[in-house]
Design an enzyme around this catalytic site. Structure first.
Site, PDB file in Angstrom:
ATOM      1  N   TYR A  50      27.511 -80.717  14.500  1.00 30.73           N
ATOM      2  CA  TYR A  50      28.238 -79.802  15.743  1.00 30.73           C
ATOM      3  C   TYR A  50      29.262 -80.470  16.568  1.00 30.73           C
ATOM      4  CZ  TYR A  50      24.524 -76.870  14.457  1.00 30.73           C
ATOM      5  OH  TYR A  50      23.227 -75.953  13.643  1.00 30.73           O
ATOM      6  N   ARG A  64      30.339 -78.878  19.229  1.00 30.66           N
ATOM      7  CA  ARG A  64      31.418 -77.253  19.387  1.00 30.66           C
ATOM      8  C   ARG A  64      30.817 -77.188  21.768  1.00 30.66           C
ATOM      9  NH1 ARG A  64      25.153 -74.449  16.841  1.00 30.66           N
ATOM     10  NH2 ARG A  64      26.560 -72.751  18.147  1.00 30.66           N
ATOM     11  N   GLY A 104       8.757 -68.889   4.605  1.00 31.31           N
ATOM     12  CA  GLY A 104       9.739 -69.833   3.735  1.00 31.31           C
ATOM     13  C   GLY A 104       9.141 -69.028   2.397  1.00 31.31           C
ATOM     14  N   GLY A 133       5.842 -66.180   2.422  1.00 35.50           N
ATOM     15  CA  GLY A 133       6.356 -64.447   2.855  1.00 35.50           C
ATOM     16  C   GLY A 133       6.239 -64.337   4.424  1.00 35.50           C
ATOM     17  N   GLY A 168      21.035 -69.891   5.896  1.00 37.52           N
ATOM     18  CA  GLY A 168      21.289 -67.915   6.414  1.00 37.52           C
ATOM     19  C   GLY A 168      20.441 -67.227   5.991  1.00 37.52           C
ATOM     20  N   ASP A 213      18.948 -65.752   8.869  1.00 36.60           N
ATOM     21  CA  ASP A 213      19.682 -64.583   9.330  1.00 36.60           C
ATOM     22  C   ASP A 213      19.660 -63.370   9.534  1.00 36.60           C
ATOM     23  OD1 ASP A 213      19.909 -66.846  11.762  1.00 36.60           O
ATOM     24  OD2 ASP A 213      21.269 -67.054  10.253  1.00 36.60           O
ATOM     25  N   ASP A 256      26.508 -68.314   3.492  1.00 38.64           N
ATOM     26  CA  ASP A 256      25.050 -68.053   4.948  1.00 38.64           C
ATOM     27  C   ASP A 256      26.210 -66.381   4.580  1.00 38.64           C
ATOM     28  OD1 ASP A 256      25.096 -70.456   5.721  1.00 38.64           O
ATOM     29  OD2 ASP A 256      26.071 -70.168   7.066  1.00 38.64           O
TER      30      ASP A 256
END
Length: 303
Positions: A110, A112, A231, A234, A259, A262, A298
């Site tokens: 990163y 940022r 994962g 479930g 992704g 999300d 993503d």
């Protein structure tokens, strides 16, 4: 940032958080590559794009540098159909993320710190601005960006409640951004205070030492609706004092896992807006995650 008067209607969901330019080498690792692609990376915008794709009105709220990378992000997200509640900053850059693909997993780096988004602060979104919005969504990445962002998230919870919107929070722990001790306390406080909280079973074990979904629920007793993702096993939802609801994950040939969390949140939240029952909302989350797991990005590519 656009005025509410310029919008034809109020978005159903507002997603708040940073989006970065994503640089990915295509011919070798970062230390040897001569070619790369430029894309986008940002959890909250990923969720916004997924909910838009499901047919709902969504706004993404953030800050970007007044630079070419900020222009690129605005163009891409705008073409995905979301409202853009964005401030531009002449003095701070758009954040950048580098991905270093590997055979077993990909490393990320990163850049940022001091970004335009890291300058979000209390007052960024007010209750008046959120009037009519049904859900306000953010993640644990946002408070990790800076002290002012952490204060902004605290105020965001209050503003959303004052506007009669539900608060949705994805724990989304990012180890490079802050210490485990700081993350543990802040993420626990926000996760327990939200109306809807998403957390991975593995990340909860990493930051809080809770091993099972039931232990995570006991650790976060005040969250109205807790969704624990595990994962390929479930997802389990705990709502109030009702019996938990579990829906197994579908079998998927995974191309890349980045992704998927999300996407799960976007499917679950879209189904929430549709008034679906809890099992159907979990299934919608799995279906959205499955679509992302089968591509090496993503978000699905733009047509």
């Amino acid at each position: 940032m656009s005025s509410p008067d310029t919008l034809t209607s109020v978005p159903e969901i507002v997603c708040v958080g940073e989006n970065m330019a994503l640089i990915t080498p295509t011919d070798a690792g970062l230390n040897q590559a001569t070619h790369a692609t430029i894309g986008l990376a940002g959890a909250e915008a990923n969720v916004a794009a997924g909910v838009v794709a499901a047919g709902h009105r969504v706004a993404w709220a953030s800050r970007l540098g007044n630079d070419p990378l900020g222009d690129r992000i605005l163009s891409d997200l705008g073409r995905r159909g979301m409202d853009l509640w964005v401030e531009r900053d002449d003095d701070a850059p758009t954040g950048v993320m580098f991905k270093d693909p590997g055979v077993e997993s990909s490393a990320v780096y990163y850049y940022r710190k001091g970004s335009a988004a890291a300058r979000m602060a209390a007052g960024f979104l007010t209750a008046d601005r959120l009037q009519g919005v049904r859900i306000v969504h953010t993640t644990g990445i946002t408070p990790a960006l800076s002290a002012s962002c952490s204060e902004m998230v605290d105020e965001l919870f209050t503003a959303a409640r004052a506007a009669n919107a539900l608060v949705s929070f994805d724990v989304n722990d990012r180890r490079p951004l802050w210490s485990r001790e700081e993350a543990s306390a802040t993420l626990a406080r926000l996760a327990d205070a939200a109306d809807i909280t998403f957390v991975g079973r593995d990340e909860a074990e990493r930051i809080w030492g809770t091993v099972t979904p039931a232990e995570i629920r006991a650790f976060l007793p005040h969250c109205a609706l807790l969704v624990v993702k595990d994962g390929d096993v479930g997802a389990t939802a705990f709502e109030g004092d009702a019996e938990p609801v579990f829906v197994p994950a579908p079998v998927v040939d995974v191309v890349e896992p980045v992704g998927a969390g999300d996407a799960f949140a976007s499917g679950f939240l879209a189904a929430t807006l549709d008034g679906a029952d809890l099992a159907a909302r979990l299934s919608a989350g799995h279906a959205a995650a499955e679509r992302v797991l089968t591509i090496a990005a993503d978000l699905p590519p733009l047509d």
